[in-house]
Structure formats: structure tokens, C-alpha cells
Design a protein around this motif. Structure first.
Motif, PDB file in Angstrom:
ATOM      1  N   SER A 434       1.154  -1.679  -0.112  1.00 48.19           N
ATOM      2  CA  SER A 434       0.361  -0.018  -0.216  1.00 48.19           C
ATOM      3  C   SER A 434       0.972   1.057  -0.031  1.00 48.19           C
ATOM      4  O   SER A 434       2.157   1.126   0.337  1.00 48.19           O
ATOM      5  N   TRP A 435       0.083   2.227   0.450  1.00 45.01           N
ATOM      6  CA  TRP A 435       0.613   3.575  -0.057  1.00 45.01           C
ATOM      7  C   TRP A 435       0.525   3.699   1.798  1.00 45.01           C
ATOM      8  O   TRP A 435       0.090   3.701   2.050  1.00 45.01           O
ATOM      9  N   TYR A 436       1.978   4.296   1.982  1.00 41.42           N
ATOM     10  CA  TYR A 436       2.234   4.719   3.041  1.00 41.42           C
ATOM     11  C   TYR A 436       2.534   6.399   3.049  1.00 41.42           C
ATOM     12  O   TYR A 436       3.553   6.865   2.292  1.00 41.42           O
ATOM     13  N   LEU A 437       2.182   7.510   4.359  1.00 44.44           N
ATOM     14  CA  LEU A 437       2.413   8.109   4.163  1.00 44.44           C
ATOM     15  C   LEU A 437       3.628   8.762   5.043  1.00 44.44           C
ATOM     16  O   LEU A 437       2.546   8.378   6.921  1.00 44.44           O
ATOM     17  N   LEU A 438       4.888   9.367   4.998  1.00 38.48           N
ATOM     18  CA  LEU A 438       5.799   9.918   5.531  1.00 38.48           C
ATOM     19  C   LEU A 438       6.039  10.899   5.903  1.00 38.48           C
ATOM     20  O   LEU A 438       6.286  10.850   4.958  1.00 38.48           O
ATOM     21  N   SER A 439       6.233  11.800   7.073  1.00 34.44           N
ATOM     22  CA  SER A 439       6.310  12.546   8.030  1.00 34.44           C
ATOM     23  C   SER A 439       7.194  13.448   8.543  1.00 34.44           C
ATOM     24  O   SER A 439       7.551  12.149   8.974  1.00 34.44           O
ATOM     25  N   HIS A 440       8.081  14.257   8.935  1.00 34.76           N
ATOM     26  CA  HIS A 440       8.751  14.272   9.498  1.00 34.76           C
ATOM     27  C   HIS A 440       8.995  15.805  10.039  1.00 34.76           C
ATOM     28  O   HIS A 440       8.842  17.002   9.383  1.00 34.76           O
ATOM     29  N   ASP A 441       8.757  16.472  11.031  1.00 34.71           N
ATOM     30  CA  ASP A 441       8.997  18.091  11.549  1.00 34.71           C
ATOM     31  C   ASP A 441      10.510  18.123  12.348  1.00 34.71           C
ATOM     32  O   ASP A 441      10.552  17.801  13.130  1.00 34.71           O
ATOM     33  N   GLY A 442      10.364  19.317  11.881  1.00 31.80           N
ATOM     34  CA  GLY A 442      11.785  19.970  12.247  1.00 31.80           C
ATOM     35  C   GLY A 442      12.067  21.471  12.481  1.00 31.80           C
ATOM     36  O   GLY A 442      11.457  21.912  11.225  1.00 31.80           O
ATOM     37  N   THR A 443      12.247  22.120  12.923  1.00 33.03           N
ATOM     38  CA  THR A 443      12.415  22.944  13.937  1.00 33.03           C
ATOM     39  C   THR A 443      14.380  24.482  12.770  1.00 33.03           C
ATOM     40  O   THR A 443      15.236  23.412  12.896  1.00 33.03           O
ATOM     41  N   ALA A 444      13.428  24.473  11.716  1.00 32.97           N
ATOM     42  CA  ALA A 444      14.530  25.549  10.804  1.00 32.97           C
ATOM     43  C   ALA A 444      15.741  26.479  11.834  1.00 32.97           C
ATOM     44  O   ALA A 444      14.831  27.240  13.030  1.00 32.97           O
ATOM     45  N   PRO A 445      17.411  26.261  11.717  1.00 28.29           N
ATOM     46  CA  PRO A 445      17.586  27.446  11.938  1.00 28.29           C
ATOM     47  C   PRO A 445      17.188  28.838  11.846  1.00 28.29           C
ATOM     48  O   PRO A 445      17.374  28.758  10.729  1.00 28.29           O
ATOM     49  N   ALA A 446      18.358  29.328  12.802  1.00 30.83           N
ATOM     50  CA  ALA A 446      18.060  30.184  12.230  1.00 30.83           C
ATOM     51  C   ALA A 446      18.845  31.251  11.131  1.00 30.83           C
ATOM     52  O   ALA A 446      19.932  29.983  10.330  1.00 30.83           O
ATOM     53  N   ASN A 447      18.501  31.768  10.509  1.00 27.00           N
ATOM     54  CA  ASN A 447      18.810  32.531   8.923  1.00 27.00           C
ATOM     55  C   ASN A 447      18.596  31.281   8.147  1.00 27.00           C
ATOM     56  O   ASN A 447      18.844  31.292   7.259  1.00 27.00           O
ATOM     57  N   ALA A 448      17.995  30.369   8.071  1.00 30.37           N
ATOM     58  CA  ALA A 448      17.282  29.560   7.515  1.00 30.37           C
ATOM     59  C   ALA A 448      16.328  30.027   6.143  1.00 30.37           C
ATOM     60  O   ALA A 448      15.794  30.273   6.115  1.00 30.37           O
ATOM     61  N   ALA A 449      16.630  29.597   5.005  1.00 30.65           N
ATOM     62  CA  ALA A 449      16.509  30.321   3.851  1.00 30.65           C
ATOM     63  C   ALA A 449      15.994  29.359   2.591  1.00 30.65           C
ATOM     64  O   ALA A 449      15.008  29.937   1.901  1.00 30.65           O
ATOM     65  N   THR A 450      16.716  28.199   2.867  1.00 29.65           N
ATOM     66  CA  THR A 450      16.156  26.889   2.076  1.00 29.65           C
ATOM     67  C   THR A 450      16.287  26.055   2.634  1.00 29.65           C
ATOM     68  O   THR A 450      16.755  25.663   3.711  1.00 29.65           O
ATOM     69  N   ALA A 451      15.226  25.103   2.078  1.00 26.95           N
ATOM     70  CA  ALA A 451      15.575  23.450   2.748  1.00 26.95           C
ATOM     71  C   ALA A 451      15.069  22.259   1.334  1.00 26.95           C
ATOM     72  O   ALA A 451      14.696  22.645   0.530  1.00 26.95           O
ATOM     73  N   GLU A 452      16.168  21.163   1.353  1.00 26.86           N
ATOM     74  CA  GLU A 452      15.756  20.258   0.835  1.00 26.86           C
ATOM     75  C   GLU A 452      15.459  18.902   2.100  1.00 26.86           C
ATOM     76  O   GLU A 452      15.477  18.859   3.191  1.00 26.86           O
ATOM     77  N   ILE A 453      14.305  18.113   1.237  1.00 22.59           N
ATOM     78  CA  ILE A 453      14.141  17.113   1.936  1.00 22.59           C
ATOM     79  C   ILE A 453      14.381  15.668   1.846  1.00 22.59           C
ATOM     80  O   ILE A 453      15.313  15.395  -0.061  1.00 22.59           O
ATOM     81  N   GLU A 454      15.279  15.011   2.840  1.00 26.06           N
ATOM     82  CA  GLU A 454      16.058  13.582   2.828  1.00 26.06           C
ATOM     83  C   GLU A 454      16.178  12.097   3.144  1.00 26.06           C
ATOM     84  O   GLU A 454      15.063  12.550   4.203  1.00 26.06           O
ATOM     85  N   LEU A 455      15.777  11.581   2.046  1.00 25.46           N
ATOM     86  CA  LEU A 455      15.604  10.292   2.517  1.00 25.46           C
ATOM     87  C   LEU A 455      16.298   9.622   2.645  1.00 25.46           C
ATOM     88  O   LEU A 455      17.095   8.975   1.874  1.00 25.46           O
ATOM     89  N   VAL A 456      17.274   8.788   3.612  1.00 26.60           N
ATOM     90  CA  VAL A 456      17.503   7.775   3.888  1.00 26.60           C
ATOM     91  C   VAL A 456      17.367   6.251   3.627  1.00 26.60           C
ATOM     92  O   VAL A 456      16.580   6.159   4.482  1.00 26.60           O
TER      93      VAL A 456
END
Length: 745
Positions: A434-456
Motif C-alpha cells: 500500500s501507499w504510506y504517508l511518512l512525515s518529519h517535523d524539524g525546526t528551521a535554524p536561524a537564517n534558514a532560507a531554503t531546505a531540501e527533503i532528504e530520505l535515507v
């Protein structure tokens, strides 16, 4: 099911339970057939002799000359192809003309769509639907059902006009791009019975000589630079190996093309496939258009096209900063890469092989039982992202082999692209099936302007693969949020991270525990299908100066309880107890706060009949139950604007809601109907704007089926795409409110 907006009755539309909505017009007899899709019944039209036979609706339906109308039906007939027409009539019932569709390309016993649209000619006040075929012998039968007549059915938010989208009038909305000729055809296509956006006519692009060929929309609807747009279109390629594609093109003020984004169809066959393309309008973009084409085609090959749509992009998740190309993979791998490990990525193939949203997903394959890192492109965060909670989300499905671990994390960068590190991440085991929804919450560091989603990703076996879809990254906001708007007399309720296609029941809860269903677009919100992950309600019926909260129940499509949630308590403050709100539950844009001059002196009427019995002192009285309250409410309007607004509120004669501050000896909320209203001058100069209104009120029940009228996604772009001139708009709508609600003359 009834087709929305249909002029025809349910019986005439579905030919259930009888054929009373239909009669013969030429060389035919009619009867009720079986095996329909919109109910079991269908209309069987049998020829009396060779030659054309026709059936028509018994009723003629009101139309306005100069406006466009659309008709379609599903047809079936193994012997002879069919056509459909709109028969225009004068007020006296005299035929002016018939607007005919093309005749279906072939006869087909499979249900297929026939349709046509046209403009009501001068003198037309009525219209009928006419069904026609031309057999070569008597006793030949054609079958019809699922019949519609009414305004054109357009895809919501489409920037292109109805004719460009549907080709139901002609092919003038399209032009040759290169190496092709264009024609309009009516093939036998079996659209789903409840899919109303695709009709019978299609555009056929025929390749003139060996090589590349294309065709483009003539229209150039306006766009806003920096805004994301999505286009989609149904394509039927000449072969499964054909390189068929669609492009979303952007143009500058001089109509020069400045950007083109292509999505190539990975066709599994020669049927009809919806291909999606999306991009963000670049700097300098003023308009856009769509182009379809074939690469390396052979002379005589035909690419068929249907239902062209360009609209603003609807976010996969509300607030996501991931563009659609990197979320749904409809045109490429979306810029995802493998910075470490042996895994490879590609868009799934063919069309429809694997997807959670759209028609494609990202295929990730690992040749060995090792770990690989999968990384998205960098996404720009909203300003001030540092210190805020962000959620990354993907939807995965194991395809082959096994996956012992999947870790989801966020990788942060500042404005100069300096690496700010990754979040700790959340690890999952990915089961199969089946399809599974996976999520992760993170606090952006000060001055964060961009972000990537990474999967290991750790493969548990060699030759393992999975599919990824619906990637999203957004700032986490409260699941349930309320905001009182005292100036408008309502509360805005926002429900986030809802489950699409589940059922929602929403209550307003007062301090005494009373639950009342909250009104939405389709009426009271009781097991209403959820259409998106974020829902916004404006509650214009909440009591004043009273703390209330909202309670939401979510159920599965089968009706089983899934989840509940409460909002925080909220209050609409009414500062002046001498004021009250008069509200129209179905049209809250008319609501008005008025100054009360005198509250009603209520009467509680009852219907009674007294019968005096001879020789008896007391009469025998027969009584009905006592009715609701009746009395005159007197209010002031203090300006010409208020006077005009109150007249607009009272004009339709709808049931209204009268809301007052608690503690004044009145029901704080009472539904009422208003009788003949009087508005008297208050004396003084003729220029005095104040008026004293006497409103005879009769207590009424709460409207149950009345939905909240609103734009429902309607924008000025819809007006620009549908009407050539302002005169066309004026001819179609009586008021600006009618424009807003798409309520035509």
C-alpha cells in the motif's frame, strides 16, 4: 445521479422510470430500454422506415438569445452512428433552427458521448434536445441516456474559454503550430457516466509530412509572474510508441514566447490519457497558452486532443513550498537526485503505472541491499522561517524487494547557500502492499532560507524498488484555528491536514452544550465529502457575545468514525447592545448590522375554532398547535449605503437570521421571515439620510438545505476567459453579485 445544472428533469435525463420526457419527431417510435448507466433505463429510438429518425424532449426549456448552451447524451447503437442537436424555438413554439453536432465517426454498441454547444439565435426563447440517426432500414434501434441541456460545463478555474477547452462549438480556439492540419471530429469515446467535462467533439491534428508537428491554443489568458500554473489535456496518440507531448508556454507583452515547459506522455496504448504540465510564470510573463505535438511523426498520423485546461496550481498540501513538478513528477523526476549510494531515480512509466496523485510518481531503484540518500531540490522557505516548525512529507509504496528502513529528514541552507545541517530525522519501516504517508517535523535554524527533503533509504534485498509521490514541505500551523471578525459578524474556522474523500460533520457548540450543524457550500455540514487538506468556513450564524467552540467529526468514506477535534473557544463581540445583525444564511455578503429602534412586542398566534353547544355555557374550542412568534422590529438605517444594503438584504425574501446581544429578553438567535416592510423618514430636511424601517417578523425554522453561495474558486480570470467584451458580461448578468456567483440571466 442528477447532472448539476441540468434543465432536464431527472426522468428526462436518465429515462427512469419511464420515457415521459421524450417524444418522436421524425420516422421513429420510442420505448424504454434497459442496460443504461445513469440508472438502468435508457431511451430506445426505433426507425419506422429507412432514412433519418429523430426523437426530442417533450418540454421546451427557457433560453436567452445570444447566450451559449450545451447539450450532451450517452449513445449506443451497433448499426448506425448518432448525432445530437439543440432545437431553437420562438415563444410561439415555432422552430427557428437546429444546432447539430457532427455525426459520430462510427457506429458503436458501447456507450459513447455525443454533444454540441451553440448560441441561442435572435428570437429564440425556448430550446429542446433532438436525438438523430439515419438507418438504412426499418426497425433499427439507437439508444440514448444521461442527457444534459444547460449552460456550458467548464472546468473550475480554467483560464481558457469553453470552446477552446471543449471544441463543442468549432475548432476556432486552436491554430496550426507546424507541419499539421486541424479538424474537429466526434469519435466514439466512452467517458465515465459522471464525468461531465469531456464531451463528444475533439481536435484532430494530422501530421502533414514526416517530422515534428504541433498545434496551439489561439487564446493567451493573462498570468502573474512568480505564480505557479498547471495545464492538463487529454491526448490520444496514434501509437503507443508516439512521442506525444503538451507544453505550457509563457509570453511577454509583445507576445514573444519567453518560456516553454514540456511534459511528454508515456502512453501505454492509443486510448485517452490526461497529461499534466506545470511551471511558475517567469519574470516578464504577461500571458500563457498551451501547445500539443508529436515528435518524429509519420505523415498522416493523427494526435487527438480533448479538454484543455490551464489554471492556477492548487497546492498538494496547503502552504507547501514544493512546486508541483517536484511533488507529483508529471513531467520529469522533478530535480530529485541521489548524492550517495547506488540508487537510481526516474519518472515511472508508462502513464498510470504507479501514482498517488496525478498519473506518475518517482521510481527509486537499488541494485544492492545498501543505503542510499535521496535528495529533493532546494525549496525557498517563507521569510522568517528560522525558529519555526516545518514538516516534510512524502508518500511511498514498496514495489519490489524490501526496505528495512526509510529515514525522512530536512536539510537547511541560508541565503548564501551555506549548509546549516540536517534535522535528526524520523525513521520508518516500509511495509509492502500500500501507499504510506511518512512525515518529519524539524525546526528551521536561524537564517534558514531554503531546505531540501532528504530520505535515507536502506534496501533489505538486492533489486529493490519503491515509488515516491505527493512530496510536500510546509510550515506547521494549528490543525484547527478560529478567528472572530466582529466587523463582519462572523467567525472564520480553518481545518488543516484533513483527509480528502473522507466525510466531515461540523458542529458549533454553545456554553450549554447545544450542538448545531455549521453551514457550508452545500448546506449544513453533515457527512460532507472533504475535497482538500485545508477547509475554511465562515460561520455567519454564530451567536453574539457568547463563547462558542467547534467540534468536528471525520469519518471514513464507508462511514466509520475516524477522528474528532475541537477548536479553542471564540467570541464575536458586539460592542453596542442597541445594534443587531440581520443575516441571510445563504448569501452572507448581504449581511447588515442595524441600529434597533424598538424590539418587537411579540404575539404567539394560534389557530382556533369555537363551537357553541346549545344549552351549554362553555364553547368547545378546537385548537391547532401554537405558532411561532410574530411582531414588528423597528430599525434605523443611518446612511444611503445602509438603506441600499437593507433593501438588497430583504429583496429576495429569503429566511433571515436576527442576532442580538444576550440578556435583552430576546432569543439571541432567531430565524425569521420578513413581511411587507415600511421605511419612514425621520423628519427634518429632505436630505436627511436616516430611515425608520418597520419589519414584520414571523419566526421560522432554520434553513437546512441552503448552502453558502460564494465564488467557489471563481476569479476575474474566469470572466476574461469566457467573455470577449464587457457588453457580453452585461448581457449575461443582471448585477455584479450575479457575476460573483455566476448567476446568469
Amino acid at each position: 445521479m442528477a447532472i448539476p445544472g441540468n434543465f432536464l428533469s431527472a426522468t428526462t435525463e436518465a429515462v427512469d422510470p419511464n420515457t415521459s420526457g421524450w417524444t418522436t419527431k421524425l420516422n421513429a417510435t420510442i420505448s424504454k430500454g434497459t442496460g443504461g448507466r445513469n440508472g438502468d433505463g435508457c431511451l430506445a429510438v426505433k426507425s419506422v422506415a429507412s432514412g433519418e429518425m429523430q426523437a426530442r424532449t417533450v418540454s421546451a426549456y427557457p433560453v436567452t438569445a445570444g447566450l451559449d448552451y450545451y447539450t450532451f447524451a450517452d449513445a449506443s447503437g451497433a448499426t448506425v452512428p448518432e448525432r445530437i442537436g439543440i432545437r431553437w424555438l420562438t415563444a410561439a413554439g415555432v422552430e427557428i433552427s437546429i444546432t447539430w453536432s457532427l455525426t459520430a465517426a462510427t457506429a458503436s454498441a458501447t456507450w459513447h458521448r455525443i454533444s454540441v454547444a451553440g448560441t441561442a439565435p435572435v428570437g429564440a426563447t425556448q430550446a429542446q434536445v433532438v436525438l438523430s440517426s439515419t438507418p438504412a432500414a426499418p426497425n433499427v434501434t439507437s439508444y440514448y441516456e444521461n442527457v444534459y441541456l444547460g449552460p456550458p460545463i467548464r472546468s473550475v478555474g480554467n483560464l481558457l474559454s469553453f470552446n477552446t477547452e471543449s471544441l463543442e462549438v468549432d475548432a476556432s480556439g486552436w491554430a496550426v503550430g507546424s507541419n499539421s492540419t486541424l479538424a474537429r471530429q466526434l469519435p466514439t469515446v466512452g467517458w465515465a457516466v459522471d464525468w461531465y467535462y469531456s464531451g463528444g467533439h475533439i481536435l484532430a491534428m494530422t501530421v502533414s509530412a514526416n517530422g515534428n508537428a504541433s498545434a496551439s491554443t489561439v487564446e493567451r489568458p493573462p498570468v502573474v509572474p512568480g505564480t505557479e500554473y498547471v495545464g492538463y489535456i487529454y491526448l490520444s496518440p496514434p501509437t503507443s510508441g508516439s512521442t506525444a507531448w503538451v507544453e505550457l508556454r509563457f509570453y511577454d507583452a509583445s507576445n514573444a514566447q519567453i518560456q516553454a515547459t514540456r511534459a511528454t506522455l508515456a502512453a501505454p496504448g492509443t486510448g485517452w490519457y490526461r497529461q499534466i504540465v506545470s511551471d511558475i510564470a517567469p519574470a516578464g510573463a504577461v500571458t500563457c497558452g498551451m501547445t500539443v505535438g508529436l515528435d518524429s511523426a509519420t505523415a498522416g498520423q493523427v494526435l487527438r486532443v480533448e479538454t484543455a485546461v490551464v489554471r492556477l496550481m492548487s497546492a498538494v498540501v496547503a502552504g507547501t513550498v514544493v512546486p508541483y513538478v517536484s511533488s507529483s513528477f508529471e513531467q520529469s523526476n522533478g530535480g530529485w537526485t541521489v548524492p550517495s549510494g547506488v540508487a537510481t531515480v526516474a519518472r515511472t512509466t508508462p502513464w498510470g503505472a504507479a501514482s498517488y496523485i496525478g498519473n506518475y510518481s518517482l521510481a527509486v531503484s537499488s541494485s544492492t541491499a545498501t543505503s542510499s540518500t535521496l535528495r529533493s531540490p532546494k525549496f525557498t522557505l517563507t521569510p522568517g522561517a528560522g525558529g519555526l516548525n516545518w514538516r516534510g512529507q512524502v508518500v511511498l509504496r514498496a514495489n519490489a524487494g524490501s526496505w528495512s528502513s526509510v529515514a525522512v529528514r530536512l536539510h537547511w541552507y541560508d541565503a548564501s547557500n551555506a549548509d546549516l545541517g540536517t534535522s535528526t530525522g524520523t525513521s520508518f519501516v516500509l511495509p509492502g502492499g500500500s501507499w504510506y504517508l511518512l512525515s518529519h517535523d524539524g525546526t528551521a535554524p536561524a537564517n534558514a532560507a531554503t531546505a531540501e527533503i532528504e530520505l535515507v533509504l536502506t534496501a533489505g534485498a538486492a533489486s529493490s524498488s519503491l515509488w515516491l509521490d505527493a512530496a510536500a514541505l510546509w510550515q506547521v500551523l494549528p490543525h484547527t484555528e478560529t478567528q472572530a471578525v466582529p466587523s463582519g459578524g462572523y467567525i472564520t474556522l480553518t481545518l488543516r491536514e484533513m483527509m480528502a474523500d473522507y466525510l466531515l460533520t461540523l458542529y458549533r457548540v454553545t456554553p450549554d452544550g447545544t450542538r448545531t450543524l455549521v453551514r457550508g457550500p452545500s448546506g449544513l455540514t453533515d457527512r460532507v465529502v472533504i475535497t482538500g487538506d485545508m477547509l475554511v468556513f465562515e460561520d455567519h450564524e454564530a451567536p453574539l457575545n457568547t463563547e462558542i467552540y467547534y467540534f468536528a467529526e471525520t469519518r471514513t468514506p464507508a462511514g466509520a468514525m475516524y477522528a474528532t477535534r475541537n477548536s479553542l473557544k471564540t467570541i464575536i463581540v458586539l460592542d453596542d447592545a442597541n445594534e443587531a445583525w440581520l443575516s441571510d444564511p445563504g448569501n452572507p455578503q448581504r449581511n447588515l448590522k442595524v441600529l434597533v429602534r424598538e424590539a418587537p412586542n411579540w404575539a404567539a398566534p394560534i389557530s382556533q375554532t369555537a363551537h357553541k353547544v346549545r344549552g351549554r355555557q362553555n364553547a368547545v374550542v378546537l385548537s391547532d398547535s401554537r405558532g411561532g412568534l410574530e411582531g414588528d422590529l423597528t430599525v434605523w438605517t443611518r446612511s444611503d449605503g445602509e438603506r441600499t444594503a437593507l433593501r438588497a438584504l430583504l429583496g429576495p425574501g429569503d429566511t433571515l437570521l436576527w442576532r442580538t446581544a444576550p440578556g435583552l429578553g430576546e432569543d439571541a438567535c432567531m430565524y425569521v421571515t420578513v413581511g411587507s416592510a415600511g421605511l419612514a423618514r425621520t423628519g427634518g430636511l429632505a436630505s436627511e439620510e436616516w430611515r425608520a424601517w418597520t419589519l414584520p417578523l414571523t419566526q421560522a425554522d432554520m434553513p437546512v438545505t441552503t448552502g453558502v453561495n460564494g465564488a467557489a474558486g471563481r476569479t476575474w480570470a474566469d470572466i476574461l476567459g469566457e467573455f470577449a467584451t464587457w457588453q457580453d458580461v452585461l448581457d449575461t448578468y443582471a448585477t455584479w453579485e450575479d457575476v460573483f456567483l455566476d448567476r446568469r440571466r
